[in-house]
Design an enzyme around this catalytic site. Structure first.
Site, PDB file in Angstrom:
ATOM      1  N   ARG A  34      -1.105   1.097  44.252  1.00 36.55           N
ATOM      2  CA  ARG A  34      -0.753   1.904  45.435  1.00 36.55           C
ATOM      3  C   ARG A  34       0.179   3.048  45.048  1.00 36.55           C
ATOM      4  O   ARG A  34       0.078   4.152  45.594  1.00 36.55           O
ATOM      5  CB  ARG A  34      -0.129   1.013  46.505  1.00 36.55           C
ATOM      6  CG  ARG A  34       0.045   1.713  47.848  1.00 36.55           C
ATOM      7  CD  ARG A  34       0.449   0.770  48.962  1.00 36.55           C
ATOM      8  NE  ARG A  34       1.759   0.200  48.758  1.00 36.55           N
ATOM      9  CZ  ARG A  34       2.326  -0.707  49.557  1.00 36.55           C
ATOM     10  NH1 ARG A  34       1.679  -1.159  50.618  1.00 36.55           N
ATOM     11  NH2 ARG A  34       3.532  -1.177  49.303  1.00 36.55           N
ATOM     12  N   LYS A  89       2.819   6.311  50.376  1.00 39.98           N
ATOM     13  CA  LYS A  89       4.162   5.730  50.499  1.00 39.98           C
ATOM     14  C   LYS A  89       5.123   6.731  49.864  1.00 39.98           C
ATOM     15  O   LYS A  89       5.520   6.602  48.702  1.00 39.98           O
ATOM     16  CB  LYS A  89       4.200   4.356  49.820  1.00 39.98           C
ATOM     17  CG  LYS A  89       5.334   3.485  50.322  1.00 39.98           C
ATOM     18  CD  LYS A  89       5.089   2.029  50.007  1.00 39.98           C
ATOM     19  CE  LYS A  89       6.341   1.195  50.126  1.00 39.98           C
ATOM     20  NZ  LYS A  89       7.040   1.262  51.392  1.00 39.98           N
ATOM     21  N   GLU A  98       2.522   0.420  63.810  1.00 43.93           N
ATOM     22  CA  GLU A  98       3.243  -0.490  62.912  1.00 43.93           C
ATOM     23  C   GLU A  98       4.720  -0.375  63.254  1.00 43.93           C
ATOM     24  O   GLU A  98       5.098   0.381  64.155  1.00 43.93           O
ATOM     25  CB  GLU A  98       2.978  -0.152  61.444  1.00 43.93           C
ATOM     26  CG  GLU A  98       3.460   1.219  61.010  1.00 43.93           C
ATOM     27  CD  GLU A  98       3.252   1.492  59.510  1.00 43.93           C
ATOM     28  OE1 GLU A  98       3.163   0.540  58.718  1.00 43.93           O
ATOM     29  OE2 GLU A  98       3.203   2.674  59.147  1.00 43.93           O
TER      30      GLU A  98
END
Ligand code: PXG
Length: 293
Positions: free
Chosen positions: A52, A151, A184
């Site tokens: 990721r 991210k 979220e």
């Protein structure tokens, strides 16, 4: 605290671990990161976290000056060097030092650092009693503007939501998409269960593709639950049997109140407790041993 930080290929003491004020990670939030856990010296889902990190870097055209294998080795070394068993690892790659302009091409060398520290656990009360959370006014970034699947070091969207949650006395806050679907929380994915159907928002709505989220989806399916990634609104949360959050730091944390509504029985539900037990078993078994060299 004693211990060493990996900083651009060197091991440096905490107080020597500094980056330039011209680093674009600091000036513009131009960089990417991962938060990873080790359990008993074994790093949980290391390969997925590193993958990721590289995906996030690729999406922002940032070339990490190591290959994924080397990065994994540096992460393992960080745990070993600091003598950690149960720990929290933060791996960060920034665009590096540039000048006072946005142009990323002015940044010659990315900054890479890895902090491995002991984990600060959330209070046991969160898990025993469940969290009370609120929906905050700040909406999750629209993927078309800044995709939350990256991210990135640009966490202001989440921090604003966190501030709003804290102003309401909550440690976590629910963020909706711009069109009002459940997205979220500030640092956790969300799930809701009703009659053996487990729902979580699809990542295309603008949620991080959480690694704990993926693990919990697999554990739930193995327990015979029907797992669906589908858009839903707060109504599904208000009327759920159980709601819980997932994240590397929080693991699985029950939610028992949302916006003043009691969820289910008002206590952590049986499926949340069973999934938590299965998760604990898994993290104790799995993981890349940082001490096996
Ligand atoms: N959503 C967001 C926005 C996150 O930042 C998660 C979901 C959960 O993903 P993982 O892969 O961890 O299951 C995260 C990650 C903290 C902290 O200190 C939490 C995260 C990241 C950095 C710090 O609470 N959560």
């Amino acid at each position: 605290m004693a211990g060493k930080i990996f900083l651009n290929g060197k091991w440096v003491d905490h107080d020597q671990a500094v980056v330039s004020v011209f680093d674009h990670g600091l000036l513009y939030g131009d960089g990417v990161f991962e938060g990873i856990r080790s359990y008993g010296g074994k790093i949980f889902r290391l390969t997925e976290h590193v993958e990721r990190l590289y995906d996030s870097a690729k999406a922002i055209r940032l070339t990490i000056p190591y290959d994924p294998r080397q990065m994994s080795d540096h992460i393992k070394s960080s745990v070993r060097t600091n003598g950690l068993k149960d720990g929290y690892i933060r791996a960060v790659v920034t665009r590096g030092a540039g000048d006072l302009g946005l142009d990323p091409d002015k940044c010659q060398t990315p900054t890479v650092f890895i902090i491995a520290d002991s984990i600060t656990l959330y209070p046991k009360q969160f898990y025993d009693e469940g969290l009370s959370i609120v929906t905050v006014p700040t909406r999750r970034n629209v993927p078309e503007a800044l995709n939350p699947r990256i991210k990135s070091l640009n966490y202001l969207n989440n921090i604003l939501a966190k501030i709003e949650g804290k102003l309401s006395g909550c440690v976590e806050a629910l963020m909706l998409t711009d069109s009002g679907f459940v997205c979220e929380c500030t640092g956790d994915n969300i799930f809701c269960l009703r009659q053996n159907v487990l729902l979580t928002p699809p990542v295309y709505l603008g949620a991080l593709k959480g690694i704990t989220r993926g693990v919990v989806m697999d554990l739930a399916a193995a327990r015979g639950l029907t797992v669906q990634e589908t858009p839903f609104t707060r109504h599904e949360l208000f009327t759920a049997d159980e709601v819980f959050l997932t994240g590397t730091a929080a693991e699985i944390v029950p939610v028992t109140r949302l916006d003043g509504r009691v969820i289910g029985s008002g206590r952590p539900g049986p499926q949340t407790r069973a999934l938590t037990a299965a998760f604990r078993d898994l993290v104790a078994q799995e993981g890349e041993d940082a001490y096996a060299v």
